[in-house]
Design an enzyme around this catalytic site. Structure first.
Site, mmCIF file in Angstrom:
data_model
loop_
_atom_site.group_PDB
_atom_site.id
_atom_site.type_symbol
_atom_site.label_atom_id
_atom_site.label_comp_id
_atom_site.label_asym_id
_atom_site.label_seq_id
_atom_site.Cartn_x
_atom_site.Cartn_y
_atom_site.Cartn_z
ATOM 1 N N LYS A 1 0.839 -1.200 0.000
ATOM 2 C CA LYS A 1 0.000 0.000 0.000
ATOM 3 C C LYS A 1 0.879 1.257 0.000
ATOM 4 C CE LYS A 1 -3.402 2.355 2.865
ATOM 5 N NZ LYS A 1 -4.377 2.297 3.938
ATOM 6 N N GLU B 1 10.578 -4.636 4.437
ATOM 7 C CA GLU B 1 10.643 -6.054 4.034
ATOM 8 C C GLU B 1 10.319 -6.191 2.548
ATOM 9 O OE1 GLU B 1 8.998 -4.828 6.612
ATOM 10 O OE2 GLU B 1 9.050 -6.179 8.344
ATOM 11 N N GLU C 1 -4.397 -6.705 14.932
ATOM 12 C CA GLU C 1 -3.911 -5.381 14.507
ATOM 13 C C GLU C 1 -5.050 -4.371 14.592
ATOM 14 O OE1 GLU C 1 -0.461 -4.873 11.600
ATOM 15 O OE2 GLU C 1 -2.112 -4.190 10.359
ATOM 16 N N HIS D 1 -4.129 -33.093 17.540
ATOM 17 C CA HIS D 1 -2.973 -33.895 17.956
ATOM 18 C C HIS D 1 -1.832 -33.024 18.438
ATOM 19 C CE1 HIS D 1 -4.750 -37.689 16.646
ATOM 20 N NE2 HIS D 1 -5.365 -36.930 15.772
ATOM 21 N N LYS E 1 9.577 -0.844 13.973
ATOM 22 C CA LYS E 1 10.094 -0.553 12.629
ATOM 23 C C LYS E 1 11.214 0.479 12.711
ATOM 24 C CE LYS E 1 5.865 -0.700 9.808
ATOM 25 N NZ LYS E 1 4.998 0.140 9.000
ATOM 26 N N GLY F 1 -4.771 -1.797 5.033
ATOM 27 C CA GLY F 1 -3.946 -2.911 4.554
ATOM 28 C C GLY F 1 -4.581 -4.269 4.813
ATOM 29 N N ARG F 2 -5.066 -4.485 6.031
ATOM 30 C CA ARG F 2 -5.602 -5.812 6.367
ATOM 31 C C ARG F 2 -7.013 -6.025 5.842
ATOM 32 N NH1 ARG F 2 -4.453 -2.532 10.424
ATOM 33 N NH2 ARG F 2 -6.076 -1.766 11.830
HETATM 34 O O1 F6P Z 1 2.132 -4.285 9.915
HETATM 35 C C1 F6P Z 1 1.884 -2.959 9.607
HETATM 36 C C2 F6P Z 1 1.356 -2.780 8.222
HETATM 37 O O2 F6P Z 1 1.228 -1.424 8.002
HETATM 38 C C3 F6P Z 1 0.061 -3.512 7.969
HETATM 39 O O3 F6P Z 1 -1.048 -2.842 8.426
HETATM 40 C C4 F6P Z 1 0.109 -3.671 6.499
HETATM 41 O O4 F6P Z 1 -0.810 -4.624 6.068
HETATM 42 C C5 F6P Z 1 1.546 -4.068 6.305
HETATM 43 O O5 F6P Z 1 2.259 -3.310 7.253
HETATM 44 C C6 F6P Z 1 2.103 -3.871 4.944
HETATM 45 O O6 F6P Z 1 2.058 -2.539 4.559
HETATM 46 P P1 F6P Z 1 2.239 -2.113 3.051
HETATM 47 O O7 F6P Z 1 1.125 -2.710 2.266
HETATM 48 O O8 F6P Z 1 2.198 -0.619 3.046
HETATM 49 O O9 F6P Z 1 3.560 -2.629 2.566
#
Ligand code: F6P
Length: 535
Positions: free
Chosen positions: A197, A203, A341, A372, A500, A255-256
């Protein structure tokens, strides 16, 4: 509300001594169940009584649930800490009318983007969009959190509908993740989708750069085999991705909550436009139900109230989500982000401390595997874990109907066992031929199941795209209802920021480029140990 939470806690305490088996009756089995979107949610195997439920329903009124629900669907800025609307429902508003933000209907843009995504997905699936080496055989979605869990979970869940190229998901910044995924792939026939987003998540951007370098080793124009899903089109352009393969969305999609739009592109390529639209329609049918059904007949409301009853009322700090179908393997992880979250907050919308605990710890695993592993603790441990079971009436493996029947039997049996338990006398009767006297008593005590442990059950006809869409939307709205009653903002996530920032500052320390002197003694000493051992 504060008094109502205290009353709920008193009611929860009073329920501790109540017998669920004694409450059970044919009337209760029907009266404590809700049907919607072809599914049935049964919460009769809980200690909730009519009086408890009335109190929870009164809390919905006191919290202004119906006004707040309307505010969400109408696109008001209910995400107050970020000044944003919350309109993921617009992404699946296939049959609905206009959705206005700032006097502008967002639907033409939403539907236009969906049509572009479908066009691109078709081109990939039919071999008209090609890599340097020919038709695309593999799609790699690089994203994390909401930009990974949704499409990864749904692509696995809908495996019987997966007739497009193979799909892979890379999320962890651990180089092992991307190395293991890319290792066996042919870059010349691979499409990389960078899903972010913000297009800043460390990452994802690190993995995207690694993928670009991997592709550049064999492909003359690597960026031509990249697509991007983001709200930040300046950043996707800077990365070198042509705007023809950039699918944008607005900041009112959290995002979620984002897999219904561009973030769902890998799923769309996997299952095709028809099945993807069915997935959206399933979610839309749950939206329509959520907007219109009376609270008592409203599945997301009753799922939420059962959750609040167990957590804030009865004080059970965790809940297990136990889907029985193997293809729902990633659903617990998906729901962990969605619920924790969203509702893992310590202050209410106005910044005051919450008067009650916020959302519970959510965890789980597909059914019989869990049986199990950790069900021992659920049945005989000292803590009570409310369990949310789910199972479909029909599977897809028509040549293995007996296995699906066994799956259903296991799911129902666990809920039954949790409720009924096994008494000391029953345990003794089982082993009376082997033991006697004190030893019989001692051995039998290990075989006692206290029972009276609450669970709910969601049953659905079959794990089709429609049903999966409805299940996910059900849980999204459950989170909303719980958030409204708790008075929190379910749509921000400030709690992920501090780690972060510190990680960014620590990277040069780990690399030995800057000193660890300003770090606490423990962190500095751990950095030292890791450096001495190869970091
Ligand atoms: O974990 C924090 C967060 O902002 C989530 O809400 C989101 O889904 C994820 O990081 C990834 O964010 P982005 O889509 O901006 O890379």
């Amino acid at each position: 509300m504060k008094d109502m939470w205290s009353t709920l806690a008193q009611k929860g305490q009073a329920a501790a001594g109540r017998s669920i088996p004694e409450l059970m009756s044919a009337e209760r089995a029907d009266g404590y169940a809700v049907e919607a979107c072809g599914m049935r949610f049964d919460y009769s195997k809980t200690a909730m009584t009519d009086a408890d439920r009335d109190h929870l329903l009164a809390m919905c009124d006191a919290a202004g649930l119906s006004d707040k629900r309307r505010a969400m669907f109408e696109g008001r800025a209910i995400n107050e800490t970020e000044g944003r609307a919350v309109l993921h429902t617009a992404l699946r508003n296939l049959s609905g009318g206009a959705v206005m933000i700032d006097e502008q209907d967002v639907m033409p843009r939403v539907l236009g983007t969906l049509a572009r995504m479908e066009g691109f997905a078709r081109a990939v699936r039919e071999g008209n969009f090609r890599g340097q080496g020919g038709a695309i055989t593999d799609v790699v979605n690089i994203g994390i959190g909401g930009s990974d869990l949704g499409p990864a979970m749904a692509t696995l869940a809908l495996a019987p509908y997966h007739d497009g190229p193979r799909c892979h998901f890379v999320s962890n910044v651990d180089g092992a993740h991307i190395a293991d995924i890319l290792g066996p792939l042919n870059p010349e026939t691979t499409l990389i989708i960078v899903a972010s987003k913000t297009f800043t998540t460390i990452e994802t951007m690190t993995n995207a750069a690694t993928a670009k370098a991997w592709m550049a080793e064999r492909v003359r124009d690597p960026a031509a085999q990249f697509a991007a899903l983001s709200t930040a089109q300046d950043k996707t352009a800077a990365f070198g991705i042509s705007e023809t393969r950039v699918f944008g969305f607005a900041d009112w999609v959290g995002g979620r909550y984002s897999m219904w739009g561009p973030i769902g592109l890998s799923l769309l390529i996997a299952i095709g436009p028809e099945a993807f639209r069915a997935f959206l329609r399933g979610a839309e049918s749950m939206d329509i139900h959520f907007k219109s059904a009376d609270p008592l007949e409203n599945m997301p409301v009753m799922l939420a109230l059962t959750g609040l009853w167990h957590n804030q009322g009865c004080g059970h700090a965790t809940r297990a989500v136990l889907p029985y179908e193997q293809r729902l393997n990633r659903l617990p992880a998906y729901l962990q982000q969605l619920e924790m979250e969203s509702n893992g907050k310590r202050v209410s919308m106005d910044g005051a401390d919450l008067p009650v605990d916020s959302g519970p710890v959510v965890w789980g695993e597909p059914g019989t595997n869990g049986q199990h592993a950790f069900y021992q603790l659920i049945h005989q441990g000292t803590r009570i874990i409310p369990c949310e079971f789910m199972v479909g009436a029909e599977g897809f493996e028509h040549e293995l109907p007996h296995q699906h029947r066994l799956l259903i039997a296991n799911c129902l049996a666990q809920a039954e066992a949790l409720m009924k338990g096994r008494s000391l006398d029953e345990a003794k009767a089982l082993i009376k031929d082997k033991f006697s006297g004190d030893e019989l008593e001692r051995q039998a005590r290990h075989r006692v199941f206290p029972g009276n442990r609450p669970s709910t059950m969601l049953v659905y006809p079959k794990l089709t795209p429609e049903v999966l869409g409805a299940i996910v939307a059900l849980y999204e709205h459950r989170v909303f209802v719980e958030g409204v009653l708790l008075g929190i903002n379910s749509f921000d996530q400030w709690g992920v920021e501090l780690g972060k920032e510190l990680a960014k500052a620590l990277e040069p320390v780990v690399a030995g480029e800057t000193s660890a002197d300003d770090k606490d003694a423990s962190t500095a000493s751990l950095v030292g140990w890791l450096q001495r051992h190869g970091a």
